[in-house]
Design a protein around this motif. Structure first.
Motif, PDB file in Angstrom:
ATOM      1  N   LEU A 219       0.779  -1.231   0.000  1.00 51.08           N
ATOM      2  CA  LEU A 219       0.000   0.000   0.000  1.00 51.08           C
ATOM      3  C   LEU A 219       0.815   1.288   0.000  1.00 51.08           C
ATOM      4  O   LEU A 219       0.267   2.369  -0.200  1.00 51.08           O
ATOM      5  CB  LEU A 219      -0.944   0.014   1.211  1.00 51.08           C
ATOM      6  CG  LEU A 219      -2.206  -0.836   1.055  1.00 51.08           C
ATOM      7  CD1 LEU A 219      -2.891  -1.026   2.398  1.00 51.08           C
ATOM      8  CD2 LEU A 219      -3.170  -0.201   0.068  1.00 51.08           C
ATOM      9  N   GLU A 220       2.121   1.185   0.224  1.00 49.49           N
ATOM     10  CA  GLU A 220       2.895   2.404   0.419  1.00 49.49           C
ATOM     11  C   GLU A 220       2.939   3.296  -0.825  1.00 49.49           C
ATOM     12  O   GLU A 220       3.140   4.508  -0.719  1.00 49.49           O
ATOM     13  CB  GLU A 220       4.321   2.060   0.862  1.00 49.49           C
ATOM     14  CG  GLU A 220       5.112   1.234  -0.133  1.00 49.49           C
ATOM     15  CD  GLU A 220       6.443   0.788   0.436  1.00 49.49           C
ATOM     16  OE1 GLU A 220       6.730   1.149   1.593  1.00 49.49           O
ATOM     17  OE2 GLU A 220       7.179   0.069  -0.267  1.00 49.49           O
ATOM     18  N   GLN A 221       2.727   2.700  -2.011  1.00 49.34           N
ATOM     19  CA  GLN A 221       2.787   3.518  -3.229  1.00 49.34           C
ATOM     20  C   GLN A 221       1.548   4.389  -3.406  1.00 49.34           C
ATOM     21  O   GLN A 221       1.612   5.437  -4.043  1.00 49.34           O
ATOM     22  CB  GLN A 221       2.951   2.613  -4.455  1.00 49.34           C
ATOM     23  CG  GLN A 221       4.312   1.943  -4.542  1.00 49.34           C
ATOM     24  CD  GLN A 221       4.390   1.048  -5.764  1.00 49.34           C
ATOM     25  OE1 GLN A 221       3.834  -0.033  -5.794  1.00 49.34           O
ATOM     26  NE2 GLN A 221       5.088   1.515  -6.779  1.00 49.34           N
ATOM     27  N   LYS A 222       0.424   3.960  -2.845  1.00 49.70           N
ATOM     28  CA  LYS A 222      -0.827   4.672  -3.092  1.00 49.70           C
ATOM     29  C   LYS A 222      -1.450   5.270  -1.837  1.00 49.70           C
ATOM     30  O   LYS A 222      -2.429   6.019  -1.931  1.00 49.70           O
ATOM     31  CB  LYS A 222      -1.852   3.710  -3.725  1.00 49.70           C
ATOM     32  CG  LYS A 222      -1.490   3.236  -5.111  1.00 49.70           C
ATOM     33  CD  LYS A 222      -1.828   4.274  -6.162  1.00 49.70           C
ATOM     34  CE  LYS A 222      -3.307   4.323  -6.451  1.00 49.70           C
ATOM     35  NZ  LYS A 222      -3.640   5.227  -7.550  1.00 49.70           N
ATOM     36  N   ALA A 223      -0.929   4.913  -0.664  1.00 48.11           N
ATOM     37  CA  ALA A 223      -1.622   5.351   0.554  1.00 48.11           C
ATOM     38  C   ALA A 223      -0.648   5.720   1.656  1.00 48.11           C
ATOM     39  O   ALA A 223       0.454   5.178   1.758  1.00 48.11           O
ATOM     40  CB  ALA A 223      -2.549   4.230   1.049  1.00 48.11           C
ATOM     41  N   GLU A 243      -2.436  11.026  -2.944  1.00 43.06           N
ATOM     42  CA  GLU A 243      -2.959  12.253  -3.542  1.00 43.06           C
ATOM     43  C   GLU A 243      -4.454  12.286  -3.271  1.00 43.06           C
ATOM     44  O   GLU A 243      -5.182  11.409  -3.714  1.00 43.06           O
ATOM     45  CB  GLU A 243      -2.707  12.285  -5.050  1.00 43.06           C
ATOM     46  CG  GLU A 243      -1.231  12.265  -5.420  1.00 43.06           C
ATOM     47  CD  GLU A 243      -0.518  13.530  -4.958  1.00 43.06           C
ATOM     48  OE1 GLU A 243      -1.187  14.562  -4.823  1.00 43.06           O
ATOM     49  OE2 GLU A 243       0.712  13.461  -4.744  1.00 43.06           O
ATOM     50  N   GLN A 244      -4.935  13.276  -2.524  1.00 44.32           N
ATOM     51  CA  GLN A 244      -6.347  13.316  -2.151  1.00 44.32           C
ATOM     52  C   GLN A 244      -7.271  13.333  -3.364  1.00 44.32           C
ATOM     53  O   GLN A 244      -8.390  12.832  -3.311  1.00 44.32           O
ATOM     54  CB  GLN A 244      -6.631  14.556  -1.292  1.00 44.32           C
ATOM     55  CG  GLN A 244      -6.189  14.403   0.158  1.00 44.32           C
ATOM     56  CD  GLN A 244      -6.967  13.318   0.886  1.00 44.32           C
ATOM     57  OE1 GLN A 244      -8.112  13.058   0.599  1.00 44.32           O
ATOM     58  NE2 GLN A 244      -6.309  12.663   1.837  1.00 44.32           N
ATOM     59  N   ALA A 245      -6.795  13.855  -4.468  1.00 48.58           N
ATOM     60  CA  ALA A 245      -7.642  13.897  -5.656  1.00 48.58           C
ATOM     61  C   ALA A 245      -7.988  12.493  -6.140  1.00 48.58           C
ATOM     62  O   ALA A 245      -9.045  12.255  -6.708  1.00 48.58           O
ATOM     63  CB  ALA A 245      -6.945  14.668  -6.776  1.00 48.58           C
TER      64      ALA A 245
END
Length: 546
Positions: A219-223, A243-245
């Motif tokens: 998950l580290e790449q996306k969260a 990225e919150q978007a």
């Protein structure tokens, strides 16, 4: 189970590859096919794909262009490019993509299958435990993690109060090294690890550390995330997208689907490398920091309700979904059944009690909301507790201390089984108590008979003396003693008469009066019927033997 998506605008190639891979390892690889990049992206937005086998040049959007969005959706996806061209530019661009392969269609199906199998092996190799543990030693900072866990547990106690000041929250996060944004919504994931029986605390800790690292690696790449152990021993993760978007403000974007799909991979990795089943319960949308306590409580209730059948799963909290009329009516009906439970318990109707409890149990497991299921559990538990108090079975109240503490059961299913066991104990105690009372009453009746053989021992008289209905007393005595009451009285009188006839100082008429016979001939007829001899013959036989 891994997922392969085949993308090519040439249907004959796509269909041929689909047929080949579908037969290859059906128990390990789910295979899907589409004929355009647009259709492929639709699949990728809906579910996790582990390997994309795609034509590099297609109408509308090329495979290279599509690969950029694949990396956005699923950063760990592997891409294998196919092309009918051996142009250097295509090969060079494809090879710049991490984890990508480049194949010419002219190399044939065997080469393509061989390459996909190699990629599949790479995915499995990436989950090796020794590599994860080595990373763990380099990354772990136990003191900081302990402090973060204590702080997050503190927030969970009353997030509406402790998280109201976003500026102070942000300062606390910075001091503790918590890489979350105090002003952005957060998603929660509750994980339950099914540790093997009989392992030590340190062995549990090693499995926990390894599973946590597996989580980070996926998950580290996306969260961004922070984690803690809750008071039930479950892992709670708080997550925000990098990225919150990407999250659609953390609510209805792709991030929840990405999370659901990635958690499936984490489950597989934990099972394969650690032999550790893990079940996840996930918030369906992000919540504010002030709503943290409520969201966590709901996830825990949902986990209690749904987990417990031994099958690790990823379940999403679908709160806010309207409840069907049928489910609402079923809930009302089950609450009415609880009232029947109390009546059956008080009346000792064991079979009907458990039939009703089974109906309630099946209703709870048939799609009821976590809140309603929890309420039903406590309603049934309260019926049992109330019965214990009314029956003054205070030792049972202490013995069954988990009755009003659903949290102490690993699942609602186990909690319902516990209620069934408690009810079984109550019925057993009731049965034992009834037997003891029956034995006491029979003992009093028998003592009275022995002490009053010369008096009126009719069924009516005995019933009056011991507060019974005569018919009931007759059936009750036969049930407990295995003999009719009148037969028992005759046996007692005959035995006493024999005893008294051994005393020559007593006349037979006195013996008759002592055992309740005023008429000599009636006594003689009674005695001969029971012994085969007249009273005189019996007395003479005693003297002969003496």
């Amino acid at each position: 189970m891994y997922r392969l998506l085949i993308v090519d605008d040439e249907e004959i190639i796509t269909d041929g590859l689909y047929e080949a891979f579908s037969r290859l390892i059906p128990d390990k690889l789910d295979v899907y096919k589409v004929y355009s990049a647009k259709a492929a992206l639709d699949w990728l937005s809906r579910t996790r794909i582990d390997i994309v086998l795609t034509d590099i040049r297609m109408p509308g959007m090329s495979g290279l262009e599509m690969s950029e969005q694949i990396r956005e959706f699923w950063p760990r996806s592997k891409i294998v490019f196919l092309t009918g061209y051996s142009e250097f530019d295509y090969a060079y661009k494809a090879l710049q993509i991490p984890g990508a392969r480049y194949l010419l269609k002219t190399e044939g199906f065997d080469k393509i299958i061989e390459t996909v199998m190699e990629v599949l092996q790479e995915i499995e190799q990436g989950n090796k435990l020794n590599e994860l543990l080595e990373q763990s030693r380099e990354q772990r900072d136990s003191a900081e993690m302990a402090a973060q866990g204590d702080y997050l547990r503190h927030l969970l106690q009353d997030s509406s109060a402790w998280c109201a000041d976003a500026h102070r929250l942000s300062m606390d996060f910075s001091k503790l090294g918590i890489c979350l944004d105090a002003e952005s919504p957060v998603m929660l994931v509750l994980g339950r690890l099914a540790y093997p029986d009989g392992i030590s605390y340190m062995e549990q800790r090693e499995l926990l550390d390894a599973s946590r690292l597996i989580w980070n690696s996926y998950l580290e790449q996306k969260a961004r995330c922070a984690w803690m152990l809750d008071r039930h021993g479950d892992l709670l993760w708080l997550l925000q997208p990098q990225e919150q978007a990407e999250a659609g403000a953390g609510a209805d974007g792709h991030f929840p689907r990405y999370l659901e799909g990635t958690l499936e991979l984490i489950q597989d990795a934990c099972r394969q490398t650690l032999e550790l089943p893990v079940a996840f319960t996930v918030s369906g949308s992000a919540c504010t920091w002030t709503g943290l306590s409520g969201q966590y409580g709901r996830l825990h209730r949902l986990q209690q309700v749904k987990i417990g059948d031994g099958i690790p799963m990823v379940q999403m909290d679908r709160s806010g979904r309207p409840e069907a009329d049928g489910l609402r009516e079923a809930g009302v009906r089950l609450h009415q059944r609880v009232e029947n439970l109390a009546a059956h318990l008080d009346a000792g109707r064991q079979e009907r009690f458990f039939e009703t409890l089974e109906e309630i149990r099946d209703g709870i497991h048939s799609g009821m909301s976590a809140e309603e299921a929890t309420e039903l559990y406590y309603t049934v538990a309260l019926v049992l507790l109330s019965h214990m108090n009314r029956s003054e079975q205070y030792s049972l109240v202490h013995e069954h201390g988990k009755l009003m503490r659903l949290d102490e059961h690993s699942s609602l299913k186990e909690g319902i089984r516990y209620l069934e066991n408690v009810a079984g104990s109550l019925f057993e105690l009731r049965s034992s108590a009834e037997k003891a009372r029956s034995s006491e009453v029979i003992g009093r009746i028998c003592d009275y008979i022995h002490s009053h053989l010369g008096e009126d021992l009719s069924l009516v008289r005995l019933a009056e003396l011991h507060y019974f209905n005569p018919s009931y007393l007759s059936r009750f005595f036969k049930q407990e003693q295995g003999i009719n009451l009148s037969e028992y009285i005759d046996q007692c009188r005959a035995a006493k008469a024999k005893e008294l006839l051994g005393n020559e100082a007593l006349k037979i008429r006195d013996v008759a009066l002592y055992v309740g016979y005023e008429a000599h001939h009636s006594f003689t007829r009674f005695f001969k019927k029971n012994t085969g001899m007249t009273p005189q013959e019996y007395r003479e036989s005693i003297h002969i033997h003496l």
